[in-house]
Every structure is written in structure tokens, then in C-alpha cells.
Scaffold this active site. Structure first.
Site, short mmCIF file in Angstrom:
data_model
loop_
_atom_site.label_atom_id
_atom_site.label_comp_id
_atom_site.label_asym_id
_atom_site.label_seq_id
_atom_site.Cartn_x
_atom_site.Cartn_y
_atom_site.Cartn_z
N ASP A 1 -10.85 8.12 1.89
CA ASP A 1 -10.65 8.49 0.49
C ASP A 1 -10.99 9.98 0.39
OD1 ASP A 1 -10.95 9.06 -2.18
OD2 ASP A 1 -12.04 7.20 -2.64
N ASP B 1 -1.99 16.35 -3.09
CA ASP B 1 -0.88 15.61 -3.68
C ASP B 1 -1.14 14.13 -3.47
OD1 ASP B 1 1.47 14.63 -4.65
OD2 ASP B 1 2.71 15.30 -2.96
N GLU C 1 -5.66 10.53 4.31
CA GLU C 1 -4.85 9.49 3.67
C GLU C 1 -5.69 8.23 3.46
OE1 GLU C 1 -1.78 8.94 2.25
OE2 GLU C 1 -2.55 6.91 2.00
C1 LIG Z 1 2.67 11.19 -3.54
S1 LIG Z 1 2.14 10.68 -1.99
C2 LIG Z 1 2.01 12.18 -1.08
C3 LIG Z 1 3.31 12.82 -0.85
C4 LIG Z 1 3.24 13.86 0.26
N1 LIG Z 1 2.96 15.17 -0.30
C5 LIG Z 1 4.53 13.89 1.03
O1 LIG Z 1 5.02 14.99 1.33
O2 LIG Z 1 5.07 12.81 1.33
C6 LIG Z 1 0.43 10.36 -2.32
C7 LIG Z 1 -0.33 9.88 -1.11
O3 LIG Z 1 -1.73 10.05 -1.38
C8 LIG Z 1 -2.42 8.90 -0.95
N2 LIG Z 1 -3.68 8.84 -1.72
C9 LIG Z 1 -3.87 8.45 -3.00
N3 LIG Z 1 -5.17 8.56 -3.33
C10 LIG Z 1 -5.82 9.03 -2.23
C11 LIG Z 1 -7.18 9.33 -1.95
N4 LIG Z 1 -8.13 9.17 -2.86
N5 LIG Z 1 -7.48 9.79 -0.73
C12 LIG Z 1 -6.52 9.97 0.22
N6 LIG Z 1 -5.22 9.67 0.01
C13 LIG Z 1 -4.86 9.21 -1.20
C14 LIG Z 1 -1.44 7.77 -1.21
O4 LIG Z 1 -1.76 6.61 -0.46
C15 LIG Z 1 -0.12 8.42 -0.80
O5 LIG Z 1 0.15 8.25 0.56
#
Ligand SMILES: C[S@@+](CC[C@H](N)C(=O)[O-])C[C@H]1O[C@@H](n2cnc3c(N)ncnc32)[C@H](O)[C@@H]1O
Length: 237
Positions: free
Chosen positions: A134, A157, A102
Site C-alpha cells: 500500500d 496515479d 502496487e
Molecule cells: C489507474 S491505475 C494506474 C494506471 C497506471 N498509471 C498505468 O499507466 O497503467 C491505479 C493503480 O493503482 C493501484 N492502487 C490503488 N491504491 C493503491 C495504493 N494505496 N497503493 C498502491 N497501489 C494502489 C491500483 O491497484 C491500480 O493498479
């Protein structure tokens, strides 16, 4: 191009629980709306606790696609969000380890408070490790290790989908080189899954270039086009 639009319920009482500067420099917001929670990044709806059907289905379908008899499965999940995907993995009898990557430290911290109740505090399960990183960089490092840790299931996701990333750099996850990197972290007969708010034909084409088996699972949602889960397995040699 679609985004998750499930978080709209203006008639309910709305309380902003936190507003912080996220890793991308923009606002990261946690709201409680009625009995539910919503996360926004730079004004874009990221996730809520109302309906995690497709986020759970991504994990369920991936695990169901593993060879019969595979036990002690190791799962990697990109993006903690509200934790529905991680919870689905932890509740599966064949899973022994769930690694979640995350980007936002604050999202992880919110799971210690009331947000964490939605998925029953996944980060407290001893089988779950939540890495604050990241995932683009994390995958690059993991894939270049001399002996990489391999995953039976990898579920990504982090975005609204391959054609609408929440962070610009996340585009790299959906390019041929990114898919190649992910394929190097798959255990034999493993499954790679991507979540998307709509079908993206060009992305499906890239998956078919790299994998013999690609399944497109549509999950009906209350409004708009179905959510889509891409399942890829059997990398071409
Ligand atoms: C749509 S939410 C995930 C939903 C998850 N599948 C759930 O069941 O709640 C997307 C998440 O990915 C994280 N995110 C976005 N870009 C990212 C990256 N490059 N690396 C890690 N996490 C990331 C966001 O901060 C967010 O918490």
C-alpha cells in the site's frame, strides 16, 4: 467529479479473464474487450490498455521538468495499472531506475500473462522494481527512514483523483500531511506529479501552499473533461 471512462465499448466481444478478491475485500476483475484489457476494482473502472496518453504524459512532463543535464534519474510510480506510466519512464534515456508500488498482488501477477504485453512486461526490465505494498504505508515508512532514498520524479496515479479515491485510505495521499511526506522523498530540484480525472481546485491550493512551482497540465480525452496532471516542484522551506 469524474472517473476514467475510456473503457466502454459494448459492441466488442468481452471475456472476463479473472475475478478475484482484492486487497480491499471487493472484486478485482480483469476483462479482455476486443483487443484490449480493462481492470475494475469494486465495480469501478481502474484502467485499460486503449489510451494511456495522460498516464504517459504525467511521466513525460515530470521528466521534462527536471534540470537540464540530470541523468540517471530515479523514478517512483504509485500504481502499476497496465504499466503505461512505468513503460514511459523506462523508455526515457535519462532514467536509470523505476520503483513501482502496487497494492494488488494480482495486478502484478497479471503482468506475467497477456496483460503484460501492453507495456512490454515492465517488471522484467532489470531497472524496474515492483513492490507489492500500500503506497500510503510504503511512503510513511520511506519518509521516516534515517536516510531516505530520494527520487528525481514521483508520480502518483492510484485513483480517479484527489476527490475520488478508489480506496478510502488513499485520501491521505492528497492531504497536506501526505504532500509533506512526499516532499521529503524528493531529490533536490525533483518533481512530484499527481494524476486526476478532473481539476480539483482545493488540492491545487494545497500544492501551492507547499511548493513554489505548480503546473496544471490538461490532457484532452475523447469524452468528458480533460484529464489533469499536477506537477509540483521547488518545495517551500
Ligand atoms: C489507474 S491505475 C494506474 C494506471 C497506471 N498509471 C498505468 O499507466 O497503467 C491505479 C493503480 O493503482 C493501484 N492502487 C490503488 N491504491 C493503491 C495504493 N494505496 N497503493 C498502491 N497501489 C494502489 C491500483 O491497484 C491500480 O493498479
Amino acid at each position: 467529479m469524474n472517473q476514467r471512462t475510456r473503457g466502454l465499448a459494448p459492441e466488442e466481444e468481452t471475456v472476463t479473464l479473472a475475478r478475484v478478491t482484492g486487497e480491499t475485500g471487493g472484486d478485482l476483475v480483469l476483462r479482455r474487450v476486443g483487443a484490449h484489457y480493462e481492470i475494475y476494482s469494486n465495480g469501478v473502472f481502474l484502467m485499460d490498455t486503449r489510451d494511456g496518453t495522460s498516464e504517459r504524459e504525467m511521466v513525460r512532463a515530470s521528466l521534462a521538468a527536471l534540470p537540464k543535464g540530470r541523468s540517471h534519474a530515479r523514478v517512483l510510480i504509485g500504481g502499476l495499472g497496465v504499466g503505461f506510466s512505468a513503460r514511459e519512464a523506462l523508455d526515457h534515456p535519462r532514467v536509470s531506475r523505476v520503483d513501482v508500488v502496487e497494492l494488488e498482488p494480482q495486478v502484478i501477477a497479471w503482468h506475467d500473462d497477456e496483460l503484460g504485453e501492453a507495456a512490454d512486461h515492465v517488471h522484467r526490465d532489470p531497472r524496474c522494481r515492483v513492490y507489492n505494498a500500500d503506497i500510503v504505508a510504503w511512503l510513511a515508512e520511506a519518509a521516516s527512514a534515517a536516510e531516505p532514498v530520494l527520487y528525481d520524479v514521483i508520480c502518483l496515479d492510484t485513483d480517479n483523483g484527489p476527490d475520488w479515491t478508489v480506496v478510502e485510505n488513499n485520501d491521505r495521499l492528497y492531504e497536506a500531511a501526505g504532500i509533506e511526506r512526499l516532499s521529503r522523498l524528493m531529490a533536490p530540484e525533483g518533481v512530484l506529479a499527481f494524476w486526476s480525472a478532473n481539476a480539483v481546485d482545493a488540492f491545487e491550493g494545497l500544492l501551492r501552499d507547499r511548493f513554489t512551482s505548480v503546473e496544471v497540465v490538461e490532457v484532452v480525452v475523447a469524452r468528458g473533461v480533460p484529464d489533469v496532471v499536477y506537477l509540483a516542484s521547488d518545495p517551500r522551506s
